[in-house]
Design a protein around this motif. Structure first.
Motif, PDB file in Angstrom:
ATOM      1  N   THR A 125       9.989   4.821 -14.679  1.00 60.18           N
ATOM      2  CA  THR A 125      10.971   4.500 -14.642  1.00 60.18           C
ATOM      3  C   THR A 125      11.156   3.501 -12.572  1.00 60.18           C
ATOM      4  OG1 THR A 125      11.178   6.307 -12.520  1.00 60.18           O
ATOM      5  CG2 THR A 125      12.540   6.444 -15.291  1.00 60.18           C
ATOM      6  N   ASN A 126      11.906   2.437 -12.608  1.00 64.69           N
ATOM      7  CA  ASN A 126      11.369   1.422 -11.705  1.00 64.69           C
ATOM      8  C   ASN A 126      10.974   2.588 -10.382  1.00 64.69           C
ATOM      9  OD1 ASN A 126      11.668  -0.300 -12.834  1.00 64.69           O
ATOM     10  ND2 ASN A 126      13.857  -1.001 -12.367  1.00 64.69           N
ATOM     11  N   ASP A 127      11.888   3.424 -10.198  1.00 66.60           N
ATOM     12  CA  ASP A 127      11.259   4.093  -8.320  1.00 66.60           C
ATOM     13  C   ASP A 127       9.791   4.330  -8.359  1.00 66.60           C
ATOM     14  OD1 ASP A 127      13.938   3.526  -7.605  1.00 66.60           O
ATOM     15  OD2 ASP A 127      14.453   5.723  -8.356  1.00 66.60           O
ATOM     16  N   TYR A 128       9.566   5.502 -10.015  1.00 66.35           N
ATOM     17  CA  TYR A 128       8.025   5.781 -10.345  1.00 66.35           C
ATOM     18  C   TYR A 128       7.052   4.934  -9.980  1.00 66.35           C
ATOM     19  CZ  TYR A 128       4.530   8.374 -12.247  1.00 66.35           C
ATOM     20  OH  TYR A 128       3.289   8.953 -12.332  1.00 66.35           O
ATOM     21  N   ILE A 129       7.028   3.579 -10.479  1.00 67.05           N
ATOM     22  CA  ILE A 129       6.759   2.358 -10.271  1.00 67.05           C
ATOM     23  C   ILE A 129       6.347   1.895  -8.925  1.00 67.05           C
ATOM     24  CG2 ILE A 129       5.810   0.118 -10.413  1.00 67.05           C
ATOM     25  CD1 ILE A 129       7.468   0.426 -13.171  1.00 67.05           C
ATOM     26  N   LYS A 130       7.801   1.877  -8.487  1.00 72.41           N
ATOM     27  CA  LYS A 130       7.580   1.419  -7.135  1.00 72.41           C
ATOM     28  C   LYS A 130       7.212   2.520  -5.704  1.00 72.41           C
ATOM     29  CE  LYS A 130      10.976  -0.227  -3.419  1.00 72.41           C
ATOM     30  NZ  LYS A 130      12.185  -0.576  -2.579  1.00 72.41           N
ATOM     31  N   THR A 131       7.059   3.816  -6.184  1.00 70.19           N
ATOM     32  CA  THR A 131       6.350   4.642  -4.961  1.00 70.19           C
ATOM     33  C   THR A 131       5.174   4.436  -5.461  1.00 70.19           C
ATOM     34  OG1 THR A 131       7.631   6.280  -6.147  1.00 70.19           O
ATOM     35  CG2 THR A 131       6.213   6.881  -4.436  1.00 70.19           C
ATOM     36  N   HIS A 132       4.162   4.247  -6.210  1.00 74.53           N
ATOM     37  CA  HIS A 132       2.472   4.073  -6.699  1.00 74.53           C
ATOM     38  C   HIS A 132       1.880   2.503  -6.664  1.00 74.53           C
ATOM     39  CE1 HIS A 132       1.529   7.948  -9.525  1.00 74.53           C
ATOM     40  NE2 HIS A 132       2.915   7.537  -9.314  1.00 74.53           N
ATOM     41  N   VAL A 133       3.262   1.629  -6.791  1.00 72.79           N
ATOM     42  CA  VAL A 133       2.528   0.314  -6.210  1.00 72.79           C
ATOM     43  C   VAL A 133       1.752   0.513  -4.927  1.00 72.79           C
ATOM     44  CG1 VAL A 133       3.016  -2.175  -6.292  1.00 72.79           C
ATOM     45  CG2 VAL A 133       3.914  -1.111  -8.255  1.00 72.79           C
ATOM     46  N   HIS A 134       3.464   1.075  -3.711  1.00 73.95           N
ATOM     47  CA  HIS A 134       2.984   0.890  -2.667  1.00 73.95           C
ATOM     48  C   HIS A 134       1.777   2.032  -1.914  1.00 73.95           C
ATOM     49  CE1 HIS A 134       6.013  -1.450  -0.983  1.00 73.95           C
ATOM     50  NE2 HIS A 134       6.750  -1.327  -1.990  1.00 73.95           N
ATOM     51  N   GLU A 135       1.823   2.897  -2.987  1.00 72.31           N
ATOM     52  CA  GLU A 135       0.985   4.286  -2.654  1.00 72.31           C
ATOM     53  C   GLU A 135      -0.318   2.631  -2.647  1.00 72.31           C
ATOM     54  OE1 GLU A 135       0.044   7.493  -5.272  1.00 72.31           O
ATOM     55  OE2 GLU A 135       1.879   7.794  -4.772  1.00 72.31           O
ATOM     56  N   LEU A 136      -0.735   2.660  -3.673  1.00 73.51           N
ATOM     57  CA  LEU A 136      -2.452   0.987  -3.725  1.00 73.51           C
ATOM     58  C   LEU A 136      -1.952   0.512  -3.268  1.00 73.51           C
ATOM     59  CD1 LEU A 136      -2.716   1.029  -7.800  1.00 73.51           C
ATOM     60  CD2 LEU A 136      -4.637   1.607  -6.016  1.00 73.51           C
ATOM     61  N   LEU A 137      -1.132  -0.472  -2.570  1.00 74.21           N
ATOM     62  CA  LEU A 137      -0.795  -1.392  -1.841  1.00 74.21           C
ATOM     63  C   LEU A 137      -1.618  -1.010  -0.146  1.00 74.21           C
ATOM     64  CD1 LEU A 137       2.211  -2.972  -2.385  1.00 74.21           C
ATOM     65  CD2 LEU A 137      -0.190  -4.455  -3.109  1.00 74.21           C
ATOM     66  N   ASP A 138      -1.281   0.226  -0.286  1.00 77.04           N
ATOM     67  CA  ASP A 138      -1.605   1.078   1.162  1.00 77.04           C
ATOM     68  C   ASP A 138      -3.350   1.016   0.980  1.00 77.04           C
ATOM     69  OD1 ASP A 138      -0.965   1.860   3.697  1.00 77.04           O
ATOM     70  OD2 ASP A 138      -1.513   3.994   2.989  1.00 77.04           O
ATOM     71  N   VAL A 139      -4.018   1.603   0.022  1.00 74.37           N
ATOM     72  CA  VAL A 139      -5.129   1.641  -0.546  1.00 74.37           C
ATOM     73  C   VAL A 139      -5.745   0.695  -0.072  1.00 74.37           C
ATOM     74  CG1 VAL A 139      -6.804   2.900  -1.540  1.00 74.37           C
ATOM     75  CG2 VAL A 139      -4.401   3.759  -2.050  1.00 74.37           C
ATOM     76  N   MET A 140      -5.202  -0.611  -0.078  1.00 73.15           N
ATOM     77  CA  MET A 140      -5.761  -1.066  -0.803  1.00 73.15           C
ATOM     78  C   MET A 140      -5.805  -2.519   0.590  1.00 73.15           C
ATOM     79  SD  MET A 140      -7.424  -1.518  -3.818  1.00 73.15           S
ATOM     80  CE  MET A 140      -7.153  -0.363  -5.081  1.00 73.15           C
ATOM     81  N   GLU A 141      -4.772  -2.036   1.696  1.00 73.04           N
ATOM     82  CA  GLU A 141      -4.891  -2.694   2.497  1.00 73.04           C
ATOM     83  C   GLU A 141      -3.775  -3.851   1.828  1.00 73.04           C
ATOM     84  OE1 GLU A 141      -9.035  -2.877   4.492  1.00 73.04           O
ATOM     85  OE2 GLU A 141      -8.867  -1.127   3.814  1.00 73.04           O
ATOM     86  N   LEU A 142      -3.048  -3.695   1.682  1.00 72.38           N
ATOM     87  CA  LEU A 142      -2.006  -5.148   0.863  1.00 72.38           C
ATOM     88  C   LEU A 142      -0.879  -5.626   1.592  1.00 72.38           C
ATOM     89  CD1 LEU A 142      -4.080  -5.600  -2.659  1.00 72.38           C
ATOM     90  CD2 LEU A 142      -3.909  -7.134  -0.929  1.00 72.38           C
ATOM     91  N   GLU A 143      -0.378  -4.153   2.375  1.00 74.80           N
ATOM     92  CA  GLU A 143       0.871  -3.984   2.499  1.00 74.80           C
ATOM     93  C   GLU A 143       1.560  -5.526   3.060  1.00 74.80           C
ATOM     94  OE1 GLU A 143       2.948  -2.032   2.150  1.00 74.80           O
ATOM     95  OE2 GLU A 143       2.150   0.180   1.560  1.00 74.80           O
ATOM     96  N   GLY A 144       2.696  -6.225   2.994  1.00 78.97           N
ATOM     97  CA  GLY A 144       2.715  -6.874   3.246  1.00 78.97           C
ATOM     98  C   GLY A 144       2.777  -8.270   2.893  1.00 78.97           C
TER      99      GLY A 144
END
Lengths: 567, 346
Positions: B107-126
């Motif tokens: 689901t889109n919500d599930y994907i969104k949470t996970h992508v943002h989790e990884l963006l955070d880990v990878m220091e790619l937020e923004g």
């Protein structure tokens, strides 16, 4: 101060530039001037806008405009919708021999293709008898059909080249992500090849909107206004309307020029842009499954049947005896094979074949001498920047018919009407742009260090071009030259306008320059029963195209790369 | 610990060319494994077979105890980072990372949470709405890493992931890769031709050459106990001296070459009683130590030292080799220093 390299690079471009200004840009402007000239009762020229008023009073204009719109919209739409699956299937099946066969109908003279269809769709003597006994040529959709048959392979080639150019790592990334089949096509492949898709669309729009040759051929078996479009109307106004017709033709040509300039701007921008991105289209239904090979084969065979059927019918016709050609119901496989058609077409058609051969060779070489240095110079030295290559693409996207009237003036003034040389100097206007574009793309892939090494060794720009680059570009140049040859070989409008007798078979004092396209396209329907001779001549006219496809089969998909070539 | 990744009896040929032949390879859970070898050694083939991009002629691939040899890539629980990242140029960072999940119909919500989790880990937020072209090489690398990790694979595969980056970024990302692997507790298989990278990252190193596994072990084992001449020389930092050039060292004589690491030779202006005399050709200063190049018996040796003790270019110096650290090789294989038994081959 310009560096000597820069100056030499500019000089390499000059011949092409001067040529295009005289034979491409001047006629455009001259047309515009002609629109304001019309004769009064005494025959002397008066200036005014009566041409504009009269042009819109022409009988049947509504139908003609409708036809033009139909060709302009239906042809590209159907082409692209059919070309995407075909290109995908070809890539999926990955059989190198399939592409050249599929390409056949895009690389033959348009006239020959139209003749095939006129034969085949004849409801009493043609293959059509067995499908439905109706005369399709009462409707403009017959021309749409011929146009699609002629242009679909080219659209397919451009899309196929794009698909083949997707880097393997992107393919593998999609595989890792679990993207396959239709879903991969929609989400990865098509967005990735968007520049190719757009150029294919624009090329097809150009092709459809200036349809001429099939109309010329099919008019013999059609009611006059059913299939005519603006291109053809402009030609016939000039051909039959004398000086009054000339002014009105000029009006139509100016309108076409304006419209095609719009298309051309789009085309130039799409062809030169590096990559395209925009909103993504979301499809609800995206089967994530590979198309089974058997299904792909089934559809490819359907396409092949569509492409090859007219060829087969033509070849069968060419070996039939007269009685079998005109029998009702039509004979499919000739019971007796006769070569009479070939003998007759060679004897009767000899002057036409000779003219076409000489004119096409002359054009190919002229284009080579003017075009190759220019292509090299703009590709390697960025001469003229985007302006020059834009000019090339602009002239390419103009309909050939608009050059006709002013060019008659030019050719007449140098005394070359109805001569080989007259055709040779005029043909490059529609042959050279595409060859320069192909060579430009070809040289863009050339390693830059070759020139730099030549330069370090003390060679000038000329030196490095003539002594290094030309020696290494044999394959690119030979394919491009052959392509130039077959465009010239298939030309119809210019020989119709600039030549009025066949070659007189006197090599010391040659006169007359009617080409094989006139021989084929002009005789059909006019002299009722020489179909055997005509079909044999049509088969012979295919030879250069088949040679081109044979020689270029291995690299043909690379000559049509678009996008990402500048920058 | 159980073994998380296994390959058994793998053989892969391309036409007549043997690309890979290995009997057995196992990596434990949470291991950072490095496959090291020169180009053409079969390391990329190994990785591609693990990823499911190539299928082996024979043999099996087992991931998490399950035979996956016949499964397509996306059903294998592996993530792959490509050498040139292979990001989709027409998709944004977010869409690139989310792609494997959208295909798998989360689901889109599930994907969104996970992508943002990884963006955070990878220091790619923004950065999520940027296109790959707008990112630096290091950022693209992290997007590729995020895409490979989004489905929480059991195995993370990386094909020369650092080779397209410049030297400084490479060192930074090296630390980052290892930290990420530790943080996520994932098994990583990293392919490289760079021995320094392999030593720095690997819990376990597998050396490949000409389609065969030469040696497998911890960096320490491989460095100090290379089994073959190739393993010793490929890891670098070693001097190989042909036996014919050496005076009697009081050891066995049936070896072809003697190997000694560059830090296991010391130099002195005092020649003492050594027969080993070299001439200094060149001294490289690396900031914290020196690499001295010598001419010795017609060959060249390199020595690493912390201080020069008055040695200059063109000076003649005595060489003192730490005899406990030398390695002897015959026919490409390592042999013991002392002869075992009397009937050694003539």
């Amino acid at each position: 101060m310009k560096s000597p390299n820069k100056r030499q690079a500019t000089i390499l471009v000059l011949p092409a530039l001067i040529y295009l200004l005289i034979f491409g840009i001047y006629p455009m402007l001259q047309n515009f001037v002609l629109t304001f000239q019309s004769p009064d009762i005494n025959g002397s020229i008066v200036w005014g806008i009566s041409n504009y008023i009269n042009a819109f009073k022409i009988y049947g204009l509504t139908q003609i405009f409708y036809n033009t719109f139909l060709y302009t919209l239906a042809v590209p739409l159907v082409d692209i919708l059919l070309a995407i699956p075909l290109a995908t299937f070809l890539k999926r099946l990955n059989k190198p021999y399939l592409l050249p066969i599929v390409l056949l109908s895009s690389f033959i003279p348009l006239v020959t293709g139209a003749v095939m269809w006129v034969f085949m769709l004849n409801p009493t003597n043609g293959f059509m008898y067995y499908i439905a006994k109706v005369d399709l040529f009462t409707s403009p959709w017959s021309i749409v059909l011929i146009d699609i048959w002629t242009s679909l392979p080219l659209a397919t080639l451009i899309i196929y080249s794009g698909l083949k150019a997707i880097p393997p790592h992107i393919e593998e990334a999609a595989h890792m992500d679990g993207l396959i089949g239709t879903r991969k096509l929609l989400q990865v492949d098509l967005p990735y090849i968007k520049p190719s898709l757009l150029s294919a669309t624009v090329l097809m729009v150009i092709f459809g909107s200036f349809t001429f040759d099939p109309i010329y051929v099919a008019l013999s078996s059609s009611s006059p206004f059913a299939i005519m479009d603006i291109s053809y109307l402009a030609y016939s106004l000039y051909e039959t309307g004398g000086i009054i017709g000339q002014g009105q033709a000029a009006v139509l040509m100016t309108i076409m020029t304006v419209v095609s300039t719009g298309i051309a701007i789009l085309f130039v921008r799409l062809s030169l842009r590096e990559s395209a991105r925009s909103r993504k289209i979301r499809f609800k239904f995206m089967p994530n499954r590979e198309i089974p090979r058997k299904v792909a084969w089934f559809f490819v065979l359907l396409y092949l049947a569509f492409i090859l059927l007219p060829f087969s019918w033509l070849v069968l016709e060419s070996f039939k005896t007269l009685s079998e050609i005109i029998s009702i119901p039509p004979v499919i496989i000739p019971s007796v094979v006769t070569l009479a058609g070939y003998f007759r077409s060679i004897t009767v058609g000899q002057p036409y074949f000779i003219s076409s051969l000489i004119v096409s060779l002359g054009t190919a070489f002229l284009v080579f001498f003017i075009g190759a240095p220019a292509a090299y110079s703009i590709s390697r030295h960025r001469t003229g920047g985007l302006k020059f290559i834009s000019l090339i693409l602009f002239v390419y996207s103009l309909p050939t018919v608009i050059f006709m009237i002013p060019m008659i003036g030019i050719i007449k003034s140098v005394g070359l009407l109805n001569s080989w040389l007259g055709l040779i100097i005029s043909y490059p206007v529609f042959v050279m742009p595409i060859t320069i574009w192909m060579l430009y793309n070809f040289y863009s892939t050339f390693p830059k260090h070759l020139d730099e090494a030549a330069n370090m060794d003390g060679m000038s720009v000329y030196g490095s071009f003539y002594r290094v680059i030309l020696r290494l570009s044999g394959d690119g140049i030979s394919v491009t030259l052959l392509y130039a040859f077959i465009i010239a070989w298939g030309a119809l409008i210019f020989p119709l306008a600039f030549a009025y007798t066949p070659f007189n078979m006197n090599f010391l004092f040659p006169s007359g320059a009617q080409t094989v396209t006139i021989f084929i396209g002009g005789t059909i329907g006019h002299e009722a029963f020489n179909y055997g001779e005509l079909s044999a001549a049509s088969v012979i006219s295919l030879i250069p195209s088949i040679l081109l496809i044979y020689f270029a089969r291995k690299r043909i998909d690379k000559l049509w790369r678009v996008g990402g070539t500048v920058g | 610990m159980s073994s998380q990744f296994e390959m058994h009896n793998i053989r892969k040929t391309f036409g007549k060319f043997l690309a890979l032949s290995l009997d057995n390879l196992e990596f434990d859970q949470k291991t950072y494994a490095v496959i090291l070898g020169p180009s053409g050694s079969g390391k990329t083939t190994l990785l591609r077979i693990a990823a499911g991009l190539e299928s082996p002629d024979t043999g099996s691939v087992v991931i998490g105890g399950k035979d996956v040899t016949a499964l397509p890539s996306w059903k294998r629980s592996v993530g792959l980072v490509f050498q040139n990242y292979a990001l989709y140029p027409h998709l944004t960072v977010y869409e690139n990372i989310a792609m494997p999940m959208t295909v798998a119909r989360y689901t889109n919500d599930y994907i969104k949470t996970h992508v943002h989790e990884l963006l955070d880990v990878m220091e790619l937020e923004g950065q999520e709405n940027k296109y790959p072209k707008q990112l630096s090489g290091g950022q693209q690398q992290r997007v590729a890493l995020a895409r490979a990790l989004i489905k929480k694979p059991a195995i993370l595969l990386m094909d020369e992931p650092l080779s397209n980056l410049d030297a400084r970024v490479r060192i930074d990302l090296r630390d980052y890769l290892k930290e990420t692997q530790r943080k996520l507790g994932i098994t990583a298989i990293h392919v490289t031709h760079d021995q320094e990278e392999a030593m720095a990252l690997g819990d376990q190193i597998v050396i490949l050459n000409k389609a065969l596994v030469i040696q497998s072990g911890t960096p320490g084992e491989i460095y100090s106990k290379p089994k073959t001449l190739f393993a010793a020389s490929f890891l670098g930092g070693i001097n190989l001296i042909s036996s014919e050039l050496l005076p009697d060292l009081g050891i066995r004589k049936d070896f072809d070459a003697l190997g000694v690491r560059i830090q296991d030779i010391s130099l002195s202006m005092e020649k003492g009683n050594t027969d080993l005399i070299g001439k200094v050709i060149n001294i490289q200063y690396l900031g914290y130590q020196y690499i001295v190049t010598l001419e010795f018996a017609g060959t060249r040796l390199r020595v690493r030292t912390d201080n020069l003790n008055g040695i200059t270019e063109n000076s003649e110096v005595g060489l003192f080799i730490d005899m406990t650290k030398i390695m002897l090789f015959r026919d490409g294989n390592r042999i013991p220093i002392e002869e075992e038994g009397l009937e050694s081959p003539a």
